[in-house]
Scaffold this motif. Structure first.
Motif, mmCIF file in Angstrom:
data_model
loop_
_atom_site.group_PDB
_atom_site.id
_atom_site.type_symbol
_atom_site.label_atom_id
_atom_site.label_comp_id
_atom_site.label_asym_id
_atom_site.label_seq_id
_atom_site.Cartn_x
_atom_site.Cartn_y
_atom_site.Cartn_z
ATOM 1 N N THR A 52 -3.098 3.551 -2.981
ATOM 2 C CA THR A 52 -3.106 2.449 -3.944
ATOM 3 C C THR A 52 -2.607 1.183 -3.262
ATOM 4 N N GLN A 85 -6.355 8.828 0.553
ATOM 5 C CA GLN A 85 -6.131 8.343 -0.815
ATOM 6 C C GLN A 85 -4.938 7.394 -0.852
ATOM 7 N N GLY A 89 -13.476 4.550 -5.716
ATOM 8 C CA GLY A 89 -12.271 3.798 -6.037
ATOM 9 C C GLY A 89 -12.455 2.890 -7.226
ATOM 10 N N LYS A 144 -5.193 -4.710 -8.064
ATOM 11 C CA LYS A 144 -4.849 -3.328 -7.740
ATOM 12 C C LYS A 144 -6.112 -2.556 -7.374
ATOM 13 N N TYR A 145 -6.052 -1.803 -6.272
ATOM 14 C CA TYR A 145 -7.137 -0.895 -5.889
ATOM 15 C C TYR A 145 -6.561 0.503 -5.753
ATOM 16 N N VAL A 146 -7.217 1.463 -6.399
ATOM 17 C CA VAL A 146 -6.815 2.860 -6.312
ATOM 18 C C VAL A 146 -8.025 3.656 -5.859
ATOM 19 N N ASP A 198 -10.982 -0.951 -8.697
ATOM 20 C CA ASP A 198 -10.102 -2.099 -8.541
ATOM 21 C C ASP A 198 -9.980 -2.824 -9.868
ATOM 22 N N GLY A 227 0.310 5.409 0.130
ATOM 23 C CA GLY A 227 -0.662 6.484 0.234
ATOM 24 C C GLY A 227 -0.721 7.098 1.616
ATOM 25 N N THR A 246 -1.669 -2.772 -4.070
ATOM 26 C CA THR A 246 -1.392 -3.728 -5.135
ATOM 27 C C THR A 246 -0.855 -5.031 -4.547
ATOM 28 N N TYR A 249 0.850 -1.187 0.000
ATOM 29 C CA TYR A 249 0.000 0.000 0.000
ATOM 30 C C TYR A 249 0.883 1.233 0.000
#
Length: 142
Positions: A74, A72, A100, A86-88, A102, A62, A76, A60
């Motif tokens: 990301t 905020q 978000g 991946k989640y942003v 993913d 952020g 991965t 992670y």
């Protein structure tokens, strides 16, 4: 104040800036289980910008607040069982909350709102960008 190393700080090793005997500022926190945090701390808690890596391949990058993933960021998976995930987006108290996206290893992705770590209101797309279905208040409809 200054730069120091603290052994057994929450069962890990912290190296970095200290204030009043607690991590405060930039530092690295390494744990026996393989987790590693590099970033900002405030009053002994992870707070500000940072990166945490996990032994299972998760990473992670952020914002943190009060020791938790918050703001905020990301997340991965760079290796292992979930490689390619991946989640942003937005986080609250360690879980996905807010807007978000993913992306999954099969090329599909979800874009929309999250609530308590669950897909809530948004759209699921396949790898070609075609709509698979929508989530409405947590329910999936194809």
């Amino acid at each position: 104040e200054g730069v120091s190393s603290v052994e057994n700080y929450d069962s890990g090793i912290y190296e970095g800036e200290i204030k009043n005997g607690k991590p405060n500022g930039q530092g690295t926190h390494t744990f026996p289980d393989g987790r590693k945090y590099v970033g900002e701390s405030k009053d002994g808690q992870w707070d500000g910008q940072g990166t945490i890596t996990y032994p299972d391949g998760g990473k992670y990058v952020g914002e943190f607040k009060n020791g938790k993933i918050h703001g905020q960021g990301t997340y991965t998976f760079e290796k292992g069982k979930y490689e390619g995930f991946k989640y942003v987006g937005e986080w609250k108290d360690g879980t996905q909350q807010g807007q978000g996206t993913d992306s999954l290893p099969d090329g599909s992705n979800y874009v929309g709102e999250w609530k308590d770590g669950e897909r809530w209101n948004g759209t699921l797309y396949d790898k070609e960008g075609k709509i698979i279905g929508k989530f409405m208040n947590g329910w999936f409809d194809q």
